[in-house]
Enzyme design. Structure first.
Site, short mmCIF file in Angstrom:
data_model
loop_
_atom_site.label_atom_id
_atom_site.label_comp_id
_atom_site.label_asym_id
_atom_site.label_seq_id
_atom_site.Cartn_x
_atom_site.Cartn_y
_atom_site.Cartn_z
N MET A 1 9.86 -1.93 -3.09
CA MET A 1 9.59 -0.68 -3.69
C MET A 1 9.05 0.24 -2.68
O MET A 1 9.34 1.74 -2.34
CB MET A 1 8.82 -0.72 -5.00
CG MET A 1 9.39 -1.46 -5.89
SD MET A 1 8.38 -1.87 -7.25
CE MET A 1 7.97 -0.28 -8.02
N LYS A 2 8.16 -0.14 -1.87
CA LYS A 2 7.63 0.49 -0.86
C LYS A 2 8.51 0.92 0.51
O LYS A 2 8.41 2.10 0.69
CB LYS A 2 6.34 -0.31 -0.24
CG LYS A 2 5.65 0.51 0.99
CD LYS A 2 4.67 -0.46 1.75
CE LYS A 2 4.25 -0.11 2.97
NZ LYS A 2 3.12 1.36 2.77
N LEU A 3 9.21 -0.01 0.68
CA LEU A 3 9.96 0.37 1.97
C LEU A 3 11.12 1.25 1.64
O LEU A 3 11.56 1.90 2.59
CB LEU A 3 10.55 -1.01 2.66
CG LEU A 3 9.29 -1.88 3.23
CD1 LEU A 3 10.01 -2.99 3.99
CD2 LEU A 3 8.83 -1.10 4.45
N VAL B 1 0.70 -1.13 -0.02
CA VAL B 1 -0.16 -0.07 0.04
C VAL B 1 0.80 1.34 0.07
O VAL B 1 1.69 1.40 1.00
CB VAL B 1 -0.83 -0.12 1.23
CG1 VAL B 1 -1.97 1.18 1.04
CG2 VAL B 1 -1.76 -1.25 1.17
#
Length: 276
Positions: free
Chosen positions: A174-176, A127
Site C-alpha cells: 500500500m505504501k509503495l 510509514v
C-alpha cells in the site's frame, strides 16, 4: 503500560530521533539505541543527538535491545533484511520487532520469516508520511498477526498505527504503490522546472498547466518538490528501488519505478561532510 514499556532502536536517524522524543514525552521508561555509525567520527553527531534527547547509546544492537519490549528497525531500505536476520539470533519470545523500513513486500516477508525463528513477534509497519511534522503521530499502516495487539499497545504510547492486514507485505505494498505516484510526481516536477528554466519558459508553461489544473500553484509546487527531492532524494531513491522490486516480483515492468529512483538520486543535495 507507558511506565513499564521499554523501546530500542536499531538505526538512529531521523525516524529514531523523532520517535524517541515522542515516546519520552508519553512517559516511556527507557530508550536505548544502536546505529552502525556509533563509535565513528560520522556517528558522533548521532550519539550527541541521542544524549540530548535522553536516549542511551549502546555499542551493539544486541545490547541496545536486551530489555526492550519493542524493537524498532529504522535503517536504510537495503539493510532491512540483513538487520532482521541478525536480530533473529538474539531476540527472545515476548519481544516485538517493529519494521518501519521502506522495503518491498517480499523483503518484509523474508524479514518476518527470519524473526519468527527467534520466537519474537514481527510487525510490518509502513510509514505513510514524512515524520518530522507529525512526529510520533505520523500515520503508519501495520501488518501481520500481531498488528492489532501492537497497535493497541503503541497507540497508548502516542503512536498512530492502523492495522490493515494479517498478511505480511500488504502494508508495504500500500505504501509503495502510493509512492510510485508521489515520488514520480516529484521527479516529473523537478525535471519539468529544470527544462523550463533552461529554455526560459517557466511562466508560460506553468500558466498552461494551471489552466488544466486550476487548483494547483505550479510555481509553489515545483519549488516545494525540488526541496523535497534535494533533502530526501537519497532515501526516496532507495524506496523507489524497493518499489521496482515489488513490481518485478508481481511480474510487472519495473522500469518506471527504477527511472524515478534515478531521478530522485540525481536531484538529491550532496550531504555536508561530518563536522562541517
Amino acid at each position: 503500560m507507558a511506565g513499564s514499556a521499554r523501546i530500542a532502536f536499531i538505526g538512529y536517524g531521523e525516524v529514531g530521533q523523532t520517535f524517541s522524543r515522542g515516546f519520552l514525552a508519553h512517559g516511556v521508561a527507557g530508550i536505548h539505541a544502536y546505529d552502525l555509525l556509533f563509535g565513528s567520527g560520522p556517528g558522533s553527531r548521532l550519539e550527541e543527538a541521542a544524549r540530548r534527547i535522553g536516549v542511551t547509546c549502546a555499542d551493539t544492537a544486541e545490547r541496545a535491545c536486551t530489555e526492550a519490549t519493542f524493537v524498532f528497525s529504522a535503517v536504510t531500505a537495503d539493510r532491512t533484511e540483513a538487520v532482521a536476520a541478525e536480530a533473529a539470533s538474539w531476540l527472545k519470545p515476548g519481544q516485538i520487532f517493529v519494521d518501519v523500513n521502506s522495503a518491498a513486500p517480499t523483503t518484509k516477508q523474508r524479514a518476518a520469516q527470519a524473526i519468527a525463528a527467534s520466537g519474537a513477534d514481527y510487525v510490518e509497519a509502513a510509514v505513510m508520511a514524512p515524520v518530522l511534522k507529525p512526529g510520533l503521530r505520523v500515520p503508519i499502516l501495520a501488518g501481520g498477526p500481531k498488528a492489532v495487539d501492537a497497535a493497541e499497545a503503541l497507540n497508548r504510547l502516542g503512536m498512530n498505527l492502523t492495522p490493515v492486514s494479517e498478511i505480511f507485505g500488504r502494508a508495504s505494498a500500500m505504501k509503495l504503490c502510493r509512492s510510485i505516484v508521489i515520488k514520480g510526481l516529484e521527479a516529473l516536477m523537478v525535471d519539468c522546472a529544470a527544462a523550463c528554466e533552461a529554455w526560459d519558459v517557466k511562466d508560460p508553461v506553468f500558466a498552461s498547466l494551471h489552466e488544466t489544473f486550476p487548483s494547483i500553484d505550479f510555481h509553489a509546487l515545483a519549488a516545494d518538490m525540488r526541496e523535497r527531492v534535494a533533502t530526501h532524494g537519497i532515501r526516496r531513491a532507495a524506496e523507489m528501488r524497493e518499489a521496482a522490486e515489488m513490481l518485478a516480483a508481481a511480474g510487472l515492468e519495473p522500469g518506471l519505478a527504477s527511472a524515478i529512483a534515478d531521478a530522485q538520486q540525481r536531484g538529491a543535495r550532496a550531504k555536508p561532510a561530518a563536522g562541517a
